[in-house]
Enzyme design. Sequence first.
Site, short mmCIF file in Angstrom:
data_model
loop_
_atom_site.label_atom_id
_atom_site.label_comp_id
_atom_site.label_asym_id
_atom_site.label_seq_id
_atom_site.Cartn_x
_atom_site.Cartn_y
_atom_site.Cartn_z
N HIS A 181 10.27 -3.68 3.99
CA HIS A 181 10.69 -2.27 4.03
C HIS A 181 10.94 -1.82 5.46
O HIS A 181 10.34 -2.31 6.40
CB HIS A 181 9.72 -1.33 3.33
CG HIS A 181 8.31 -1.21 3.88
ND1 HIS A 181 7.46 -2.27 4.07
CD2 HIS A 181 7.60 -0.10 4.22
CE1 HIS A 181 6.29 -1.83 4.49
NE2 HIS A 181 6.34 -0.52 4.60
N HIS A 235 -2.05 4.51 9.65
CA HIS A 235 -0.73 5.06 9.93
C HIS A 235 -0.89 6.40 10.66
O HIS A 235 -0.60 7.46 10.13
CB HIS A 235 0.04 5.29 8.63
CG HIS A 235 0.20 4.08 7.77
ND1 HIS A 235 -0.83 3.54 7.03
CD2 HIS A 235 1.28 3.29 7.51
CE1 HIS A 235 -0.39 2.49 6.35
NE2 HIS A 235 0.88 2.31 6.63
N HIS A 285 0.82 -1.22 0.00
CA HIS A 285 0.00 0.00 0.00
C HIS A 285 0.86 1.27 0.00
O HIS A 285 0.46 2.30 0.54
CB HIS A 285 -0.99 -0.02 1.17
CG HIS A 285 -0.34 -0.08 2.53
ND1 HIS A 285 -0.85 -0.84 3.56
CD2 HIS A 285 0.77 0.52 3.03
CE1 HIS A 285 -0.10 -0.68 4.63
NE2 HIS A 285 0.89 0.14 4.35
N GLU A 316 4.07 -5.45 8.70
CA GLU A 316 2.74 -5.24 8.10
C GLU A 316 2.21 -6.53 7.44
O GLU A 316 1.01 -6.71 7.28
CB GLU A 316 2.79 -4.14 7.02
CG GLU A 316 2.92 -2.73 7.58
CD GLU A 316 2.92 -1.66 6.49
OE1 GLU A 316 2.71 -0.50 6.83
OE2 GLU A 316 3.14 -1.97 5.30
C1 DHB Z 1 6.21 3.97 2.74
C2 DHB Z 1 5.65 2.69 2.72
C3 DHB Z 1 4.58 2.38 3.54
O1 DHB Z 1 4.00 1.14 3.60
C4 DHB Z 1 4.03 3.35 4.33
O2 DHB Z 1 2.93 3.03 5.02
C5 DHB Z 1 4.57 4.62 4.36
C6 DHB Z 1 5.67 4.92 3.57
C7 DHB Z 1 7.34 4.33 1.84
O3 DHB Z 1 7.80 3.51 1.07
O4 DHB Z 1 7.79 5.47 1.85
FE FE Z 2 2.32 1.07 5.57
#
Ligand code: DHB
Ligand code: FE
Length: 280
Positions: A193, A59, A12, A240
């Site tokens: 990530h 978030h 997402h 996540e």
């Molecule tokens: C990013 C990825 C995410 O899943 C998120 O919730 C906020 C930022 C990103 O890649 O910057």
């Molecule tokens: Fe996220």
Amino acid sequence: MARITAGLGCSHVPAIGVAIDQGKTEEEYWQPVFAGFEKSRQWMRQANPDVIFLVYNDHCTAFDSSVIPTFALGAAAEFEPADEGWGPRPVPVVRNHQIMASHIAQSLILDEFDITVMHEMQVDHGLTVPLSVVYGQPEEWPALVIPMAVNVVMYPPPTGNRCYNLGKAIRRAVESFDEDLNVVIFGTGGMSHQLQYKRAGLINREWDQRFLDHLTTDPDGLAQMPHIEYLREAGSEGVEMVMWLVMRGALDDEVVEVHRHYHVPASNTAVGHIILENKG
Ligand code: DHB
Ligand code: FE
């Protein structure tokens, strides 16, 4: 009765939403990201669900550190888009199947999943970006959406196993709703990530692909994975991915993987996407 026919897992990444909103999907950087969703858009047109049960995480948009529900089910009539960072996206308001959402709330709580019931809630990129990648930019979202927000932002998040069992309870809730409805369940977030500190930028392609393999073929085993492995291998925000196990738990033990897309990079993350269909 209502039936869950398929599940869809999807990153997402907020920048994907911005690329759609600002007409950048054909740019060199974004083209391969969106090319992998073309089949998904066709698939969605054919699947044409009445209702999407959408599992995602907030978030710090609807919730802040004053209240952190582990599982929050949206029971309001509609949900306005809102967001941190880039601000609210120019996307349609999200409309609920309110009677079904109330039924699911009742079924889950009596099934001993003590969720929080939200009678007012804003929804952020965790929910709207996956809708945009499969539906594009419609005037209205083609399906009603029942949102379920899972806390993966503030320690302690629920275990993968708890999420997987919640998915099974969601299936029981849906199948005891007495209206003929085609329901598709989404799990959003991931893939690997980490957005902060020394390991910011971490991407682990092999681990992500193995996660997708096991999601299809060995969900019972995958559900046993401890948080520490998500954190170590997929980064702090990789956790996540426990939300994909809610989606998987709501499907049959054996499923058909009809589509997979994996691409690095998109913003700070790997983009992952999978579509799983029940055989029956
Ligand atoms: C990013 C990825 C995410 O899943 C998120 O919730 C906020 C930022 C990103 O890649 O910057
Ligand atoms: Fe996220």
